[in-house]
Motif scaffolding. Structure first.
Motif, short mmCIF file in Angstrom:
data_model
loop_
_atom_site.label_atom_id
_atom_site.label_comp_id
_atom_site.label_asym_id
_atom_site.label_seq_id
_atom_site.Cartn_x
_atom_site.Cartn_y
_atom_site.Cartn_z
N LEU A 12 0.85 -1.19 0.00
CA LEU A 12 0.00 0.00 0.00
C LEU A 12 0.89 1.24 0.00
CD1 LEU A 12 -2.60 1.62 0.24
CD2 LEU A 12 -2.65 1.08 2.68
N TYR A 13 0.78 2.01 -1.06
CA TYR A 13 1.53 3.26 -1.18
C TYR A 13 0.61 4.44 -0.92
CZ TYR A 13 5.05 0.50 -3.69
OH TYR A 13 5.99 -0.45 -4.02
N VAL A 14 1.04 5.34 -0.06
CA VAL A 14 0.34 6.62 0.11
C VAL A 14 1.17 7.63 -0.67
CG1 VAL A 14 -0.73 8.21 1.73
CG2 VAL A 14 -0.27 5.85 2.43
N VAL A 15 0.65 8.08 -1.79
CA VAL A 15 1.46 8.78 -2.78
C VAL A 15 1.14 10.28 -2.79
CG1 VAL A 15 2.18 8.85 -5.19
CG2 VAL A 15 1.37 6.71 -4.20
N GLY A 16 2.14 11.09 -2.48
CA GLY A 16 1.99 12.53 -2.59
C GLY A 16 2.26 12.97 -4.02
N ILE A 17 1.30 13.65 -4.62
CA ILE A 17 1.48 14.08 -6.02
C ILE A 17 1.63 15.60 -6.13
CG2 ILE A 17 0.30 12.06 -6.93
CD1 ILE A 17 -2.15 13.87 -7.46
N GLY A 18 1.96 16.26 -5.01
CA GLY A 18 2.15 17.70 -5.06
C GLY A 18 0.88 18.40 -5.50
N PRO A 19 1.00 19.41 -6.37
CA PRO A 19 -0.20 20.11 -6.83
C PRO A 19 -1.07 19.24 -7.74
CG PRO A 19 1.76 20.92 -7.95
CD PRO A 19 2.24 20.03 -6.84
N GLY A 20 -0.53 18.11 -8.18
CA GLY A 20 -1.35 17.17 -8.94
C GLY A 20 -0.95 17.00 -10.39
N LEU A 21 -0.36 18.00 -10.99
CA LEU A 21 0.03 17.90 -12.39
C LEU A 21 1.32 17.08 -12.52
CD1 LEU A 21 -0.71 21.52 -13.61
CD2 LEU A 21 -2.13 19.49 -13.84
N PRO A 22 1.43 16.25 -13.55
CA PRO A 22 2.57 15.35 -13.67
C PRO A 22 3.94 16.03 -13.63
CG PRO A 22 0.83 14.68 -15.17
CD PRO A 22 0.40 15.99 -14.59
N HIS A 23 4.05 17.24 -14.18
CA HIS A 23 5.36 17.89 -14.22
C HIS A 23 5.88 18.23 -12.83
CE1 HIS A 23 3.06 21.65 -13.64
NE2 HIS A 23 4.19 22.13 -13.17
N ALA A 24 4.98 18.33 -11.84
CA ALA A 24 5.40 18.70 -10.49
C ALA A 24 5.47 17.50 -9.55
CB ALA A 24 4.43 19.75 -9.92
N MET A 25 5.32 16.29 -10.09
CA MET A 25 5.41 15.08 -9.29
C MET A 25 6.84 14.54 -9.32
SD MET A 25 1.97 13.17 -10.67
CE MET A 25 2.44 11.59 -9.97
N THR A 26 7.21 13.81 -8.27
CA THR A 26 8.49 13.12 -8.31
C THR A 26 8.39 11.94 -9.27
OG1 THR A 26 7.98 11.57 -6.52
CG2 THR A 26 8.90 13.72 -5.89
N ILE A 118 -4.13 6.39 7.23
CA ILE A 118 -3.82 5.01 6.84
C ILE A 118 -3.20 4.26 8.01
CG2 ILE A 118 -2.41 3.59 5.32
CD1 ILE A 118 -4.77 4.89 3.92
N TYR A 119 -2.27 4.88 8.71
CA TYR A 119 -1.63 4.20 9.85
C TYR A 119 -2.61 3.98 10.99
CZ TYR A 119 3.03 4.51 7.79
OH TYR A 119 4.12 4.34 6.98
N LYS A 120 -3.44 4.98 11.27
CA LYS A 120 -4.43 4.83 12.35
C LYS A 120 -5.46 3.76 11.99
CE LYS A 120 -4.69 7.00 15.61
NZ LYS A 120 -4.11 6.74 16.95
N MET A 121 -5.85 3.72 10.73
CA MET A 121 -6.80 2.72 10.29
C MET A 121 -6.19 1.31 10.35
SD MET A 121 -9.89 3.50 9.55
CE MET A 121 -10.30 2.10 8.50
N ALA A 122 -4.90 1.20 10.05
CA ALA A 122 -4.24 -0.10 10.14
C ALA A 122 -4.32 -0.64 11.57
CB ALA A 122 -2.79 0.01 9.68
N ASP A 123 -4.17 0.25 12.55
CA ASP A 123 -4.33 -0.15 13.95
C ASP A 123 -5.77 -0.58 14.23
OD1 ASP A 123 -1.89 -0.12 15.21
OD2 ASP A 123 -1.98 2.01 15.74
N ALA A 124 -6.72 0.26 13.82
CA ALA A 124 -8.12 0.02 14.14
C ALA A 124 -8.66 -1.24 13.47
CB ALA A 124 -8.96 1.23 13.73
N GLU A 125 -8.12 -1.57 12.28
CA GLU A 125 -8.63 -2.69 11.50
C GLU A 125 -7.76 -3.94 11.65
OE1 GLU A 125 -11.50 -2.76 9.66
OE2 GLU A 125 -11.90 -0.82 10.61
N ASP A 126 -6.84 -3.93 12.62
CA ASP A 126 -5.93 -5.06 12.81
C ASP A 126 -5.21 -5.40 11.51
OD1 ASP A 126 -4.64 -7.04 14.24
OD2 ASP A 126 -6.19 -8.55 13.88
#
Length: 283
Positions: A12-26, A118-126
């Motif tokens: 499971l990847y939590v992916v930051g895409i910056g402002p959202g446009l491809p040119h500004a993504m890593t 995501i991390y808090k949910m992982a705890d709550a959902e075992d």
């Protein structure tokens, strides 16, 4: 709960895409989204990610599933504010079934993004057996600062004005502490009580301190707050006179310190906060 083999898990990847446009993504963010078995993203981010083919075109999907040129399949799930818990729970099950899931977050997942959920949910959902990886992105403080020049070259902090999870008293306390401590302050969620926040900072900081108001940093002509990507340089004392430039989620306000200066050249005005107040000869 069904039996799962951790050796067969996806990720499971939590992916930051910056402002959202491809040119500004890593590059890493683009690769994860492009190759994921399932991508969870809002309609707006789906639109942005299609601009360079990071996601297949809308026509390529039938009932939310597209077949790539290599024969592999990618499923697209629409994210919305009211479904975050449900989608996190679903993502855990997909990973246990061997899928890679890209849960898309605007900006950086760790800056008022989705990583904590995501991390808090992982705890709550075992679901602590599920491998989670956070992919960083360009947050609004950094994108906006780049538009303004070099305002974050010294110590700075970010403060969200959203009172969804905390009261105004706590927000005010943090604003006041940051102002007294001499941090450059970047305000997020400025659609909530930004005038009130500016008033608090003015009690501790001079009215002639430079301020930058940035809309949709990094989004160019795809801006949603105002007409395209904009920024304005003003002062702390006059900041609330720019109400027409403070819009929705895409607005951030940067409040400088007594060391921040307005720097001008043939191409316009910029903000500069020297590191430690040093001059050129100190470098």
């Amino acid at each position: 709960m069904p039996e799962y083999d951790p050796d067969e898990y996806g990720r499971l990847y939590v992916v930051g895409i910056g402002p959202g446009l491809p040119h500004a993504m890593t590059q890493r963010a683009k690769e994860v989204v492009a190759t994921a078995d399932c991508v969870v993203a809002s309609n707006l981010y789906q639109e942005f990610l299609r601009r360079d083919g990071t996601l297949p075109s809308e026509d390529a999907f039938t009932d939310g599933v597209a077949t790539r040129n290599d024969g592999s399949r990618q499923e697209l799930v629409r994210s919305s504010m009211g479904r975050q818990v449900e989608l996190a729970r679903e993502a855990f099950e997909r990973v246990r079934d061997g899928q890679t899931v890209a849960h898309v977050s605007g900006g950086d997942p760790n800056v008022y993004g989705k990583s904590d959920l995501i991390y808090k949910m992982a705890d709550a959902e075992d679901a602590t057996d599920v491998p989670i990886e956070v992919v960083p992105g360009v947050t609004a403080a950094l994108g906006g600062a780049a538009n303004l020049g070099a305002p974050l070259s010294n110590d700075f902090c970010t403060i969200s004005l959203s009172d969804k999870w905390r009261g105004w008293a706590e927000i005010e306390e943090k604003l006041r502490a940051a102002a007294i401590s001499g941090f450059v302050i970047v305000l997020y969620n400025c659609w909530r009580d930004y005038e009130r926040a500016i008033d608090v900072v003015r009690e501790e900081r001079s009215d002639d301190v430079p301020v930058g108001i940035v809309n949709d940093a990094g989004r160019g002509d795809a801006g949603r707050n105002r007409e395209d990507e904009t920024h304005t340089i003003t002062t702390l004392g006059a900041a609330t006179e720019h109400d027409d430039e403070v819009g929705g989620m895409g607005t951030s306000i940067l409040v400088g310190t007594h060391e921040t200066e307005v720097w001008e050249n043939d191409h316009g005005e910029h903000l500069v906060t020297p590191r430690g107040g040093r001059d050129v000869e100190d470098f």
